[in-house]
Write an enzyme that holds these catalytic residues in place. Structure first.
Site, PDB file in Angstrom:
ATOM      1  N   GLY A  58       0.739  -1.260   0.028  1.00  8.53           N
ATOM      2  CA  GLY A  58       0.062   0.037  -0.050  1.00  8.53           C
ATOM      3  C   GLY A  58       0.832   1.100  -0.007  1.00  8.53           C
ATOM      4  O   GLY A  58       1.164   1.901  -1.175  1.00  8.53           O
TER       5      GLY A  58
ATOM      6  N   TRP B 171      -8.215  -2.894  -3.427  1.00 12.69           N
ATOM      7  CA  TRP B 171      -8.898  -1.495  -3.188  1.00 12.69           C
ATOM      8  C   TRP B 171      -8.909  -0.677  -4.448  1.00 12.69           C
ATOM      9  O   TRP B 171      -8.764   0.540  -4.371  1.00 12.69           O
ATOM     10  CB  TRP B 171      -7.784  -0.722  -2.240  1.00 12.69           C
ATOM     11  CG  TRP B 171      -7.242  -1.276  -0.989  1.00 12.69           C
ATOM     12  CD1 TRP B 171      -6.050  -1.749  -0.782  1.00 12.69           C
ATOM     13  CD2 TRP B 171      -8.059  -1.860   0.233  1.00 12.69           C
ATOM     14  NE1 TRP B 171      -5.785  -2.287   0.509  1.00 12.69           N
ATOM     15  CE2 TRP B 171      -6.821  -2.192   1.090  1.00 12.69           C
ATOM     16  CE3 TRP B 171      -9.198  -1.586   0.634  1.00 12.69           C
ATOM     17  CZ2 TRP B 171      -7.109  -2.872   2.210  1.00 12.69           C
ATOM     18  CZ3 TRP B 171      -9.518  -2.226   1.816  1.00 12.69           C
ATOM     19  CH2 TRP B 171      -8.527  -2.722   2.609  1.00 12.69           C
TER      20      TRP B 171
ATOM     21  N   THR C 165     -10.801   1.672  -6.656  1.00 16.24           N
ATOM     22  CA  THR C 165     -11.717   2.532  -6.929  1.00 16.24           C
ATOM     23  C   THR C 165     -12.372   2.482  -8.249  1.00 16.24           C
ATOM     24  O   THR C 165     -11.691   2.384  -9.296  1.00 16.24           O
ATOM     25  CB  THR C 165     -11.353   4.054  -6.688  1.00 16.24           C
ATOM     26  OG1 THR C 165     -10.813   4.020  -5.226  1.00 16.24           O
ATOM     27  CG2 THR C 165     -12.539   4.994  -6.857  1.00 16.24           C
TER      28      THR C 165
ATOM     29  N   TYR D  72       7.040   3.422 -12.609  1.00 15.39           N
ATOM     30  CA  TYR D  72       7.294   3.977 -11.371  1.00 15.39           C
ATOM     31  C   TYR D  72       6.995   5.743 -11.513  1.00 15.39           C
ATOM     32  O   TYR D  72       6.343   6.335 -10.792  1.00 15.39           O
ATOM     33  CB  TYR D  72       8.460   3.819 -10.392  1.00 15.39           C
ATOM     34  CG  TYR D  72       9.723   4.523 -11.247  1.00 15.39           C
ATOM     35  CD1 TYR D  72      10.321   5.757 -10.867  1.00 15.39           C
ATOM     36  CD2 TYR D  72      10.388   3.848 -12.198  1.00 15.39           C
ATOM     37  CE1 TYR D  72      11.200   6.129 -11.419  1.00 15.39           C
ATOM     38  CE2 TYR D  72      11.529   4.280 -13.003  1.00 15.39           C
ATOM     39  CZ  TYR D  72      11.957   5.569 -12.508  1.00 15.39           C
ATOM     40  OH  TYR D  72      12.848   5.937 -12.958  1.00 15.39           O
TER      41      TYR D  72
ATOM     42  N   GLU E 124      -4.491   7.430  -1.796  1.00 14.38           N
ATOM     43  CA  GLU E 124      -3.501   8.251  -2.580  1.00 14.38           C
ATOM     44  C   GLU E 124      -2.486   8.583  -1.543  1.00 14.38           C
ATOM     45  O   GLU E 124      -1.942   9.786  -1.676  1.00 14.38           O
ATOM     46  CB  GLU E 124      -4.094   9.249  -3.388  1.00 14.38           C
ATOM     47  CG  GLU E 124      -5.164   8.675  -4.111  1.00 14.38           C
ATOM     48  CD  GLU E 124      -5.718   9.778  -5.288  1.00 14.38           C
ATOM     49  OE1 GLU E 124      -4.731  10.697  -5.640  1.00 14.38           O
ATOM     50  OE2 GLU E 124      -6.518   9.566  -6.102  1.00 14.38           O
TER      51      GLU E 124
HETATM   52  C1  LIG Z   1     -11.838   3.303  -0.242  1.00 13.89           C
HETATM   53  C2  LIG Z   1     -10.332   2.868  -0.617  1.00 13.89           C
HETATM   54  C3  LIG Z   1     -10.254   3.238  -2.196  1.00 13.89           C
HETATM   55  C4  LIG Z   1      -9.004   3.060  -2.734  1.00 13.89           C
HETATM   56  N1  LIG Z   1      -8.450   3.266  -4.115  1.00 13.89           N
HETATM   57  C5  LIG Z   1      -7.489   2.835  -4.561  1.00 13.89           C
HETATM   58  C6  LIG Z   1      -7.594   3.030  -6.116  1.00 13.89           C
HETATM   59  O1  LIG Z   1      -8.137   3.545  -6.732  1.00 13.89           O
HETATM   60  N2  LIG Z   1      -6.175   2.629  -6.606  1.00 13.89           N
HETATM   61  C7  LIG Z   1      -5.189   2.071  -5.822  1.00 13.89           C
HETATM   62  O2  LIG Z   1      -4.210   1.604  -6.386  1.00 13.89           O
HETATM   63  N3  LIG Z   1      -5.426   1.908  -4.437  1.00 13.89           N
HETATM   64  C8  LIG Z   1      -6.444   2.278  -3.985  1.00 13.89           C
HETATM   65  N4  LIG Z   1      -6.747   2.475  -2.457  1.00 13.89           N
HETATM   66  C9  LIG Z   1      -5.383   1.975  -1.617  1.00 13.89           C
HETATM   67  C10 LIG Z   1      -4.848   3.110  -0.714  1.00 13.89           C
HETATM   68  O3  LIG Z   1      -4.066   3.933  -1.554  1.00 13.89           O
HETATM   69  C11 LIG Z   1      -3.898   2.144   0.297  1.00 13.89           C
HETATM   70  O4  LIG Z   1      -4.884   1.574   1.313  1.00 13.89           O
HETATM   71  C12 LIG Z   1      -3.137   3.238   0.934  1.00 13.89           C
HETATM   72  O5  LIG Z   1      -2.284   3.790   0.009  1.00 13.89           O
HETATM   73  C13 LIG Z   1      -2.391   2.793   2.297  1.00 13.89           C
HETATM   74  O6  LIG Z   1      -2.003   1.588   2.121  1.00 13.89           O
HETATM   75  P1  LIG Z   1      -2.187   0.251   2.941  1.00 13.89           P
HETATM   76  O7  LIG Z   1      -3.752   0.087   3.293  1.00 13.89           O
HETATM   77  O8  LIG Z   1      -1.659  -0.777   2.911  1.00 13.89           O
HETATM   78  O9  LIG Z   1      -1.684   0.889   4.775  1.00 13.89           O
HETATM   79  P2  LIG Z   1      -0.392   0.587   5.090  1.00 13.89           P
HETATM   80  O10 LIG Z   1       0.679   0.952   3.991  1.00 13.89           O
HETATM   81  O11 LIG Z   1      -0.128  -0.802   5.594  1.00 13.89           O
HETATM   82  O12 LIG Z   1      -0.329   1.566   6.293  1.00 13.89           O
HETATM   83  C14 LIG Z   1      -0.947   1.380   7.556  1.00 13.89           C
HETATM   84  C15 LIG Z   1      -0.411   2.334   8.373  1.00 13.89           C
HETATM   85  O13 LIG Z   1       1.139   2.521   8.613  1.00 13.89           O
HETATM   86  C16 LIG Z   1       1.405   3.730   8.269  1.00 13.89           C
HETATM   87  N5  LIG Z   1       2.673   3.734   7.686  1.00 13.89           N
HETATM   88  C17 LIG Z   1       3.165   2.863   6.813  1.00 13.89           C
HETATM   89  N6  LIG Z   1       4.359   3.071   6.207  1.00 13.89           N
HETATM   90  C18 LIG Z   1       4.778   3.897   7.147  1.00 13.89           C
HETATM   91  C19 LIG Z   1       6.103   4.701   7.117  1.00 13.89           C
HETATM   92  N7  LIG Z   1       7.209   4.321   6.540  1.00 13.89           N
HETATM   93  N8  LIG Z   1       6.162   5.692   8.089  1.00 13.89           N
HETATM   94  C20 LIG Z   1       5.059   6.096   8.924  1.00 13.89           C
HETATM   95  N9  LIG Z   1       4.138   5.452   8.858  1.00 13.89           N
HETATM   96  C21 LIG Z   1       3.823   4.420   7.927  1.00 13.89           C
HETATM   97  C22 LIG Z   1       0.385   4.648   7.503  1.00 13.89           C
HETATM   98  O14 LIG Z   1       0.520   5.878   7.276  1.00 13.89           O
HETATM   99  C23 LIG Z   1      -0.841   3.759   8.121  1.00 13.89           C
HETATM  100  O15 LIG Z   1      -1.314   4.523   9.023  1.00 13.89           O
HETATM  101  C24 LIG Z   1      -7.773   2.486  -1.810  1.00 13.89           C
HETATM  102  C25 LIG Z   1      -8.254   2.462  -0.509  1.00 13.89           C
HETATM  103  C26 LIG Z   1      -9.174   2.502  -0.022  1.00 13.89           C
HETATM  104  C27 LIG Z   1      -9.547   2.348   1.528  1.00 13.89           C
END
Ligand SMILES: Cc1cc2nc3c(=O)[nH]c(=O)nc-3n(C[C@H](O)[C@H](O)[C@H](O)COP(=O)(O)OP(=O)(O)OC[C@H]3O[C@@H](n4cnc5c(N)ncnc54)[C@H](O)[C@@H]3O)c2cc1C
Length: 389
Positions: free
Chosen positions: A141, A166, A168, A242, A373
């Protein structure tokens, strides 16, 4: 000898040109008339009716920046931001559908697409095709470039295998930008962007998520099992995906900022009206100075968020650097949205907690602004990197 000065004065950020104002007002009038009556039902059933999607195409908000020669509006990024704000003021789910279409999908195609790609896909996106942007996976993510979807060459085609999570517009979209790695040993330098049509062999849309907020906006898993993608459907260069991802997301973030600004405006509109009607202790609750100050603070924060979003969007259109401003406007406007919608629930009292009134939904919807995002922590990382050098 007299020197001639042509003085150029920068105008205020919120001063819209005649064309921008007419566009924003027409989108808001549409949202008020066509979207508002459907908001509760769409939230409950987690679905956008096809008839409404067709009307969005007719309105011109699904192809804001596509050149007129391809059937689009030929307008600028700032217009997309205005459209997302105006729609999100009524329903942030419709706001994000339009946001992904314009600021991620169309934006990427306009910037990175070959003439052939533009000729084949832009007219379709302008007419009736919805787009999706598929970067995230279960294990990647925030660390998006750790993606494991694999692309291998086979004859004239690429074969894509992996799972995206995920995504959209997954339910409605017919065209997806899918990021896959052609050479995992090269790390992020193997990442490549592909244009994948829903009908391509080996492609299926999987589970749709049941969400807290923006429930009408579909969020789906995408399954790619030896999905066959023509060579001509690589977007940009092989191994440069990328760059496509980073640069489109930098812009997309401004769109999320405008979604949050619209949502906040919507919550404030409702709350101002309600507090001027609701009476306790023999007077309206808005007559209490404590409530007036809360509303004044909310309006001030909204103004600041809007200025940040407009500034980032105008910098982008002017070809100026906007990376820091985009990250700042997203983090700030999403926090303002959460605070102001929470205040809205409080000021509605018990009615704020039930679904017959509109503000609990906006509070639920606000939460996503700090997640997608790029989460707030990731935005802070970007800002810190820029200011610390
Ligand atoms: C409703 C919805 C729509 C979405 N739409 C799309 C889409 O159209 N296309 C797409 O590609 N993705 C989409 N996403 C995915 C979204 O972009 C990711 O959920 C988001 O980037 C976070 O990734 P993750 O869920 O894996 O959380 P994680 O990366 O696991 O993060 C979990 C927590 O850890 C924190 N964290 C992680 N790494 C670090 C760090 N290095 N330093 C400090 N804190 C950190 C984060 O801030 C967060 O609070 C969507 C998600 C949702 C819920």
């Amino acid at each position: 000898m007299a020197t001639q000065h042509t003085e150029q004065t920068a105008t205020a950020l919120t001063m819209l040109s005649e064309d921008e104002r007419l566009f924003r007002d027409s989108v808001y009038e549409f949202a008020d008339r066509e979207v508002r009556p459907l908001v509760r039902e769409m939230d409950e059933h987690a679905k956008i009716p096809r008839a409404l999607l067709d009307k969005l195409f007719d309105l011109g908000v699904m192809a804001v920046e596509i050149p007129e020669s391809y059937g689009g509006g030929g307008a600028r990024f700032f217009h997309s931001v205005l459209a997302v704000e105006a729609l999100s003021r009524v329903d942030p789910s419709i706001g994000v559908l339009v946001d992904v279409q314009n600021t991620l999908v169309i934006n990427a195609l306009m910037r990175w697409g070959s003439d052939d790609v533009k000729r084949r896909y832009l007219p379709r996106l302008a007419a009736n095709t919805i787009g999706g942007y598929a970067l995230s996976e279960a294990g990647s993510g925030s660390d998006a470039f750790a993606l494991t979807t694999r692309a291998t060459e086979r004859g004239d085609e690429w074969m894509l295998t992996g799972r995206k999570l995920w995504i959209t517009n997954g339910n409605e979209a017919d065209l997806f930008i899918v990021f896959a790695n052609v050479n995992p040993e090269a790390g992020y330098r193997g990442i490549t962007a592909f244009l994948v049509e829903r009908g391509f062999p080996g492609f299926t849309v999987g589970k749709k998520e049941d969400k807290l907020g923006i429930r009408a906006s579909s969020t789906c898993e995408l399954l790619l099992e030896e999905c066959r993608v023509p060579r001509a459907n690589v977007l940009g260069d092989v191994g440069k995906g990328y760059k496509v991802a980073i640069e489109t997301l930098n812009e997309g973030r401004i769109g999320i900022g405008s979604q949050m600004v619209g949502l906040t405006q919507g919550a404030l509109d409702h709350t101002i009206k309600y507090t001027k009607e609701r009476k306790q202790f023999g007077k309206t609750i808005a007559e209490n100075q404590a409530v007036q100050h809360q509303l004044a603070r909310a309006a001030t924060e909204l103004e600041a968020a809007r200025l940040m979003v407009y500034n980032a969007a105008r910098l982008r259109d002017a070809g100026q650097p906007f990376l820091t401003e985009a990250a700042m406007c997203k983090i700030f406007s999403s926090e303002v949205a959460e605070r102001v919608t929470s205040l809205a629930v409080n000021l509605y009292g018990g009615y704020g907690f039930v679904k017959d009134y509109p503000v609990e939904k906006l509070w639920r919807d606000s939460k996503i602004g700090q997640i997608y995002e790029g989460t707030s922590n990731l935005q802070l990382q970007t800002i810190a990197k820029q200011i610390l050098g």
